[in-house]
Structure formats: structure tokens, C-alpha cells
Scaffold this motif. Structure first.
Motif, PDB file in Angstrom:
ATOM      1  N   ARG A   1      47.089  22.684  47.580  1.00 19.52           N
ATOM      2  CA  ARG A   1      47.026  22.504  49.036  1.00 19.52           C
ATOM      3  C   ARG A   1      48.093  23.361  49.701  1.00 19.52           C
ATOM      4  O   ARG A   1      49.177  23.522  49.152  1.00 19.52           O
TER       5      ARG A   1
ATOM      6  N   ALA B   1      43.517  24.263  41.655  1.00 19.20           N
ATOM      7  CA  ALA B   1      43.372  23.495  42.893  1.00 19.20           C
ATOM      8  C   ALA B   1      44.758  23.215  43.457  1.00 19.20           C
ATOM      9  O   ALA B   1      45.659  22.807  42.732  1.00 19.20           O
TER      10      ALA B   1
ATOM     11  N   THR C   1      37.328  24.478  50.021  1.00 21.53           N
ATOM     12  CA  THR C   1      37.034  23.167  49.441  1.00 21.53           C
ATOM     13  C   THR C   1      36.499  23.283  48.011  1.00 21.53           C
ATOM     14  O   THR C   1      36.192  24.363  47.537  1.00 21.53           O
ATOM     15  N   ASP C   2      36.368  22.144  47.366  1.00 19.39           N
ATOM     16  CA  ASP C   2      35.986  22.060  45.946  1.00 19.39           C
ATOM     17  C   ASP C   2      34.754  22.918  45.633  1.00 19.39           C
ATOM     18  O   ASP C   2      33.670  22.685  46.177  1.00 19.39           O
TER      19      ASP C   2
ATOM     20  N   ASP D   1      48.197  21.026  54.763  1.00 21.17           N
ATOM     21  CA  ASP D   1      47.562  20.282  53.677  1.00 21.17           C
ATOM     22  C   ASP D   1      46.109  20.706  53.432  1.00 21.17           C
ATOM     23  O   ASP D   1      45.316  19.947  52.895  1.00 21.17           O
ATOM     24  N   SER D   2      45.758  21.942  53.849  1.00 20.72           N
ATOM     25  CA  SER D   2      44.398  22.433  53.612  1.00 20.72           C
ATOM     26  C   SER D   2      44.148  22.612  52.122  1.00 20.72           C
ATOM     27  O   SER D   2      45.019  23.056  51.385  1.00 20.72           O
ATOM     28  N   GLU D   3      42.922  22.291  51.733  1.00 22.08           N
ATOM     29  CA  GLU D   3      42.532  22.404  50.326  1.00 22.08           C
ATOM     30  C   GLU D   3      42.235  23.857  49.979  1.00 22.08           C
ATOM     31  O   GLU D   3      41.607  24.577  50.749  1.00 22.08           O
ATOM     32  N   ARG D   4      42.696  24.297  48.807  1.00 19.95           N
ATOM     33  CA  ARG D   4      42.432  25.657  48.332  1.00 19.95           C
ATOM     34  C   ARG D   4      42.108  25.633  46.839  1.00 19.95           C
ATOM     35  O   ARG D   4      42.618  24.790  46.096  1.00 19.95           O
ATOM     36  N   HIS D   5      41.258  26.574  46.422  1.00 22.81           N
ATOM     37  CA  HIS D   5      40.923  26.729  45.007  1.00 22.81           C
ATOM     38  C   HIS D   5      40.880  28.210  44.672  1.00 22.81           C
ATOM     39  O   HIS D   5      40.412  29.021  45.483  1.00 22.81           O
TER      40      HIS D   5
END
Length: 240
Positions: A204, A202, A177-178, A209-213
Motif C-alpha cells: 500500500r 502486494a 487493485t488485486d 493507503d492505496s492498494e498496489r501490486h
């Protein structure tokens, strides 16, 4: 090639990464060994084949979407656990000189078995603490690219990882996450350890659709002698 591998290769091809049959066999053997060893020791909570291909293999390779691996000769993966992202990156980019460091010897034994089982060359797996290995000649200020995936907060990761990066090399922190809050609290550690954030990518994952950074940090100079501090201190007293 079955449906799971086809999806895996198609998604990678869309990012300019092409795998041959031998590399796909290596990924499949890696998967089998992961499941086999996971019955004896806790390596991962994800063992269903499609999930491993998506949430471990593909997720590991996303680093190559944002770092030109052709320009990277040496890669260190700190606190790699079951080998992510280091081993998938080594399979996809065999030219890499890979070094994985992990504090649990059982995991290192697993990674050595994987390396032997899939025929990795120019790869070493070291048992011990990053704080100790980060002071050793041949490892300190030595790697083109250093990475860590979901190991600790950025202020701590900077002290674990930046000592291994050569000046002008890259540390890439792989996050979920962020990470804005982590980035804010990491400014002191960046100054102390000669790091400067250049980009935060950033995106997904395509399947759930998982968030990645991915936080890219350039090493601006030689690591000051006092870092990393003694084992345990970076976690107990982060540079914040």
C-alpha cells in the motif's frame, strides 16, 4: 529542500534509495514541465504538487523496491503516457538505458522536452505502437526489464511487453487493485509468449493507503515470430 521533498526523500531512503540535490532538481523541473504542458494537452488529472510527488513520482519508484535496479542495464516502458514509471526510474538510477514507447506523438514530444529540460542521457522516446516496435531489431528480445503502469489487462500487456524482454529478463506489470482475476485469464498469453509469473508483490502507498501490486514475469525463451500480432489485435482479441 521543502517539506514535500523531505517526505519524498525520507520515504525513499527507508527503501534504500538516496537522491542527491541534482536528482531532486530534476524531479522539480519534471513537475513544472508536467503542469505547464498539461495546460495545453491532457497528460494527467493529477497536478497538485504533493500529489504528483506521491502518486506519480513515488509510485513509479516502488518498482525499485522489488526489482534490483543495480542489476538492470536497460529498461523499456511501454505506453508510458506522461513518463511514468520510466522517467522517475531513470532520474533515480541514471545508469539505466531508457526506452519509452507511446502511441501518441504529443506525449513523446512532451517527454523529449522533459529529457532536454532535466538533462537525461541515454534515453530515447519512440512514437508508435508496441505491436510494431516489438518486431524491430534492437528492441525485440533486447531489454533487461520492461514495465507498464496501468495500461491494460495482463493478458494484453503480456503481448505488448514480453516481446521486448530478453530471455531471462523481467516484465513487471504495475497494477492497482488485486490482479488475481487478470492473472487467471493470462495463462494462455504467458504460455504463448514464453512468460512465467515468479512473484506478485502486494503493498500500500504510505500516504493514502492505496492498494498496489507488482506482477513479476520472467521471460523463459525467445518470442515466437508471430507475436506481437498486428496493431489493435491484442486488445480486440486477447490471448485468453
Amino acid at each position: 529542500m521543502d517539506e514535500i521533498q523531505q517526505r519524498f526523500t525520507d520515504r525513499l531512503k527507508g527503501q534504500g534509495i538516496e537522491l542527491d540535490e541534482q536528482q531532486l532538481e530534476q524531479f522539480e523541473t519534471y513537475y513544472r514541465l508536467l503542469v505547464e504542458w498539461n495546460e495545453k494537452m491532457n497528460l494527467t488529472g493529477i497536478t497538485e504538487r504533493e500529489q504528483v510527488y506521491e502518486k506519480h513520482f513515488y509510485d513509479s519508484l516502488t518498482l525499485a523496491f522489488y526489482v534490483d535496479m543495480k542489476k538492470v542495464k536497460s529498461l523499456a516502458d511501454i505506453g508510458s503516457g506522461a513518463g511514468f514509471p520510466g522517467v522517475p526510474l531513470k532520474i533515480a538510477f541514471p545508469h539505466l538505458k531508457l526506452c519509452i514507447i507511446d502511441s501518441l506523438n504529443k506525449r513523446i514530444n512532451f517527454l523529449k522536452a522533459v529529457s532536454e529540460g532535466i538533462g537525461l542521457k541515454n534515453a530515447e522516446f519512440l512514437h508508435g505502437r508496441a505491436e510494431e516496435w516489438g518486431h524491430k531489431r534492437g528492441y525485440r528480445d533486447s531489454f533487461d526489464l520492461v514495465t507498464a503502469r496501468a495500461v491494460a489487462r495482463l493478458a494484453v500487456l503480456n503481448e505488448f511487453c514480453l516481446p521486448f524482454v530478453k530471455p531471462e529478463g523481467i516484465f513487471a506489470a504495475m497494477k492497482g487493485t488485486d490482479p488475481a482475476e487478470e492473472i487467471g485469464e493470462s495463462q494462455k498469453s504467458l504460455r504463448e509468449l514464453r512468460g512465467e509469473i515468479t512473484d506478485v508483490e502486494a503493498f500500500r502507498l504510505p500516504f493514502d493507503d492505496s492498494e498496489r501490486h507488482i506482477i513479476r514475469v520472467i521471460k523463459t525463451g525467445i518470442t515466437p515470430y508471430k507475436y506481437p500480432r498486428n496493431p489493435g489485435l491484442p486488445l480486440k482479441k486477447p490471448l485468453i
